[in-house]
Scaffold this motif. Sequence first.
Motif, PDB file in Angstrom:
ATOM      1  N   GLY A 152       0.603  -1.288  -0.131  1.00  0.00           N
ATOM      2  CA  GLY A 152       0.818  -0.181  -0.389  1.00  0.00           C
ATOM      3  C   GLY A 152       0.848   1.110  -0.206  1.00  0.00           C
ATOM      4  N   ALA A 242      -6.982  -5.948   2.769  1.00  0.00           N
ATOM      5  CA  ALA A 242      -6.976  -4.242   2.832  1.00  0.00           C
ATOM      6  C   ALA A 242      -6.183  -3.489   1.794  1.00  0.00           C
ATOM      7  CB  ALA A 242      -6.169  -3.607   3.587  1.00  0.00           C
ATOM      8  N   VAL A 243      -5.401  -3.791   0.833  1.00  0.00           N
ATOM      9  CA  VAL A 243      -4.428  -3.393  -0.057  1.00  0.00           C
ATOM     10  C   VAL A 243      -5.623  -3.365  -1.377  1.00  0.00           C
ATOM     11  CG1 VAL A 243      -2.382  -2.576  -1.363  1.00  0.00           C
ATOM     12  CG2 VAL A 243      -2.164  -3.183   0.789  1.00  0.00           C
ATOM     13  N   LYS A 245      -8.898  -3.819  -1.676  1.00  0.00           N
ATOM     14  CA  LYS A 245      -9.840  -2.886  -1.834  1.00  0.00           C
ATOM     15  C   LYS A 245      -9.317  -1.591  -1.338  1.00  0.00           C
ATOM     16  CE  LYS A 245     -12.575  -5.697   1.976  1.00  0.00           C
ATOM     17  NZ  LYS A 245     -13.036  -5.968   3.631  1.00  0.00           N
ATOM     18  N   GLU A 246      -8.473  -1.427  -1.424  1.00  0.00           N
ATOM     19  CA  GLU A 246      -8.480   0.097  -1.728  1.00  0.00           C
ATOM     20  C   GLU A 246      -8.356   0.415  -3.460  1.00  0.00           C
ATOM     21  OE1 GLU A 246      -4.831   3.489  -0.240  1.00  0.00           O
ATOM     22  OE2 GLU A 246      -5.070   1.429   0.806  1.00  0.00           O
ATOM     23  N   ASN A 249     -11.853   0.141  -5.207  1.00  0.00           N
ATOM     24  CA  ASN A 249     -11.938   1.050  -5.146  1.00  0.00           C
ATOM     25  C   ASN A 249     -13.802   1.373  -5.613  1.00  0.00           C
ATOM     26  OD1 ASN A 249     -13.116   3.489  -3.245  1.00  0.00           O
ATOM     27  ND2 ASN A 249     -12.127   5.444  -4.748  1.00  0.00           N
TER      28      ASN A 249
END
Length: 260
Positions: A152, A242-243, A245-246, A249
């Motif tokens: 990230g 998490a990365v 998902k980011e 977006n």
Amino acid sequence: MQNPIGIFDSGVGGTSIWKELHALMPNESTIYLADSNNAPYGEKSEEKILQLCIKNTELLLSKKCKLIVVACNTATTNAITQLRKTYTVPFIGIEPAIKPAALQTQTKKVGVLATKGTLSSALFNSTSKLYASGIKVFEQEGTGLVKLIESGLAKSNEVRNLLEQFLRPMLKEGIDCLVLGCTHYPYLIPALKEILPNNVKIVDSGLAVAQQTKSILKKNDLLNNDSTLAPKNIFYSNTNPAVLKELINNSGVEVSYLDF
């Protein structure tokens, strides 16, 4: 045909390809595998890369995928020939965009930023010889960039410092095109635009891959022509998602952990 398009990469980078696919074919369902646990592929042996590609392919086929996009330059250059020999499903690969860069360059000098696994592959070298006749190609391994993007940190000072270090020799040589030879690298375009002079064009394969995918689906009568059912876009990561998902977006997708 409503079956999904399968996509896999050595992590989150192939989402740059997914975005092009989704923009061009919003009715198509997709399943994306981020094999982040094994990233980067570019530092692994050809045998290990092939094993990982077979693992990913088998999982996507178990989920009834009608076509598979190998959204990783290293995986394509090291494994796609064997995948096509082994399975009947169509495969779309990713190669560094040497041909369009060779057609666009005015200085006849082109830079390629890619992983070790891509630059050392037979397919990359044969493509360079085929399309870059009369063009001077400056190759640079992007050591460390994939791991930072996977963490990230695409917008970090550490990435910026690495890019400046990698690009300086190419710029001194007078390149006017920079080929992004890894699907992770489009996420570095904001930083690259700050570093590169205005006359240097950034060239990547994303749109061409999406167009080729649509063409092959149409040729094989695999396009989803039923707009009554909403498409599903499912993303799996074998590390913390998490990365992923980011970067996606997008509220219309499912992102989750899967042990594969």
